[in-house]
Design an enzyme around this catalytic site. Structure first.
Site: not given
Lengths: 312, 312
Positions: B131, B161, B186, B112, B36, B95
């Site tokens: 995020e 993730c 991550n 994501k 990621e 993301n």
């Protein structure tokens, strides 16, 4: 629990369960978890009909044959989970489990949703898996129950055997804030008809893996209990375990026979997961999950077109 | 991949990725999985605004800065998965990850869904997890893609993730028959603000556990790849691994630095699970799963009434 053979009397099996109950109570347990179909052999391995089949079902719960378990548990101040074949007064059949509290009252009932096996027997096979024939699909959902003060008001849920491999079952309980899931199982250790498939070590690994991961993903304690060992010529895995809300094993059975595992369950250990990583209200995105409830089976994506066709 | 510091140039990071690509190709890989946000440090750990923030996003893919990765992969006949921060021409931010096939074409894109962290910064904290501020929730669902002959027509899916901790994400892919899931991550190794929570060993255990169990429960291969190590004063777990459809680890990273893991993936190993234990059409019971798509958060059962009240 170790195996229960077809030839074993009900009294003999109940004596073993009473003995396990006494041992657990002596070690301080307030909740004792017995396996799926705990009072009998795993009878769906044979094609049986009529009265020969009916003898494996409980007609009412409690009933005279199992009353000593209820009575002794109440005297000891212990509650229990137990799985059994249920025949209702309307003649309906379920693979069932109950939670009985230390007052001897049935706190909750569950009927197995994920029935494995088949309705029709496999022609020529010595051993069958006929759960889909002998039981209806459970019609109670996956209900969670709030226990009384004897179990620190824990939010408790139940599963039976194959259910533990289905993350949907865990999530429905998780969405009710479950803090302790009890699961009883009878899981084949190998193909009793001699097929070469997964060995007992791999099957035990699968069982433990799904128990640990679903405990973590729902931030719940889990007590998973096998009926294990060689039962009427067919092997059952062991691997009974107690798993914390981080997915860690805190106790694990060492044998395939009758054995008592005891652990202290700190319900507050659920909070870290439930309030942060698995704060469902903050992080779940149900609008992206529609297909989970829209259909049962797989729909594969189309075969990709060759590059030339895509570019044309 | 090891860590990528804020001060590292884009060229330096791309050189490391090219080096890993060369090593993997030399060892026979046809698919290379990067983590990621592979081109940058994990920038959601800081509150950043304006142009200082925009520098972390890719404007178009491929773009001149990453073109050498596309070019070299095509020459080597290797495809890849890579995660990055996407800024669309309409100014939307995701993301994101892509699968690039060995023709250099983008086979699939994923945005994501399970964004962790918060929108508002935590007052006074040295490190953030923003995020939810820097990205919109992914709007592409969890699409599966049918690969071409270079990847044996595998049905492939992607996660990023935190998605890997959510069984719903896996199941949506499973319901498309997924045979190989690529996940880049991550994941914090500890609380960089000094709070006493889970240590790195427990966090790595959690990551590996969910990867193994969800691989098994969907009978799919998984390649899970970390950006690992000490990045700008904040630790990231490693634990990159390749997991088979039985949930078994077949390769596992030994370091927190740049490292290449290679395995042969036999897609036929998915069939045992998909056709038997996890034959979804035969065994799933969606009518019992309604709550999974009806609401995001927890609704606990009522507090149980005392025995006297229930009996009155």
């Amino acid at each position: 629990m170790g195996p229960t053979q077809k030839a074993d009397t009900r009294e003999h099996t109940l004596d073993r369960m009473l003995n396990l109950l006494e041992q657990a109570a002596a070690r301080g347990a307030s909740l004792v978890v017995f396996p799926e179909l705990a009072f009998t052999t795993f009878f769906p391995r044979w094609l049986i009909e009529g009265e020969a089949l009916d003898q494996y079902y409980e007609h009412g719960m409690p009933n005279p044959a199992v009353q000593p378990l209820f009575d002794r548990a109440q005297v000891l101040g212990v509650g229990f989970y137990v799985g059994y074949a249920e025949l209702t007064s309307e003649g309906r059949r379920y693979n069932c489990s109950i939670l009985v509290d230390s007052d001897g009252e049935i706190l909750g009932r569950y009927r197995k949703v994920h029935l494995p096996g088949s309705f029709e027997p496999r022609a020529g096979a010595r051993y069958q898996q006929l759960e889909k024939r002998y039981f209806e699909y459970g019609n109670l959902g996956f209900p969670a129950f709030r226990a009384g003060p004897d179990w620190h008001h824990a939010i408790m849920g139940m599963m039976i055997c194959n259910d533990r491999r289905w993350p949907e079952a865990w999530r429905v309980l998780g969405l009710q804030g479950v803090e302790l899931v009890c699961v009883g199982y009878n899981s084949a250790a190998y193909d009793p008809n001699g097929g070469v498939t997964e060995d007992a070590a791999l099957r035990t690994f699968h069982s433990t893996l799904v128990t640990q991961a679903n405990a973590y993903m729902n931030a719940s304690w889990v007590i998973a209990v096998a009926k294990a060992g060689e039962e009427d010529g067919s092997g059952l895995i062991g691997g009974s375990c107690i798993v914390d809300p981080n997915g860690r094993l805190v106790a694990e059975a060492q044998t395939l026979g009758d054995e008592v595992l005891v652990a202290d369950l700190d319900l507050d250990l659920c909070r870290q997961g439930k309030d942060k990583m698995f704060n469902f209200a903050a992080h779940r995105r149900p609008e992206q999950y529609a297909v989970i409830t829209e259909r049962a089976g797989v729909v594969e994506p189309a075969v990709r077109q060759p590059l030339a066709a895509r570019r044309s």
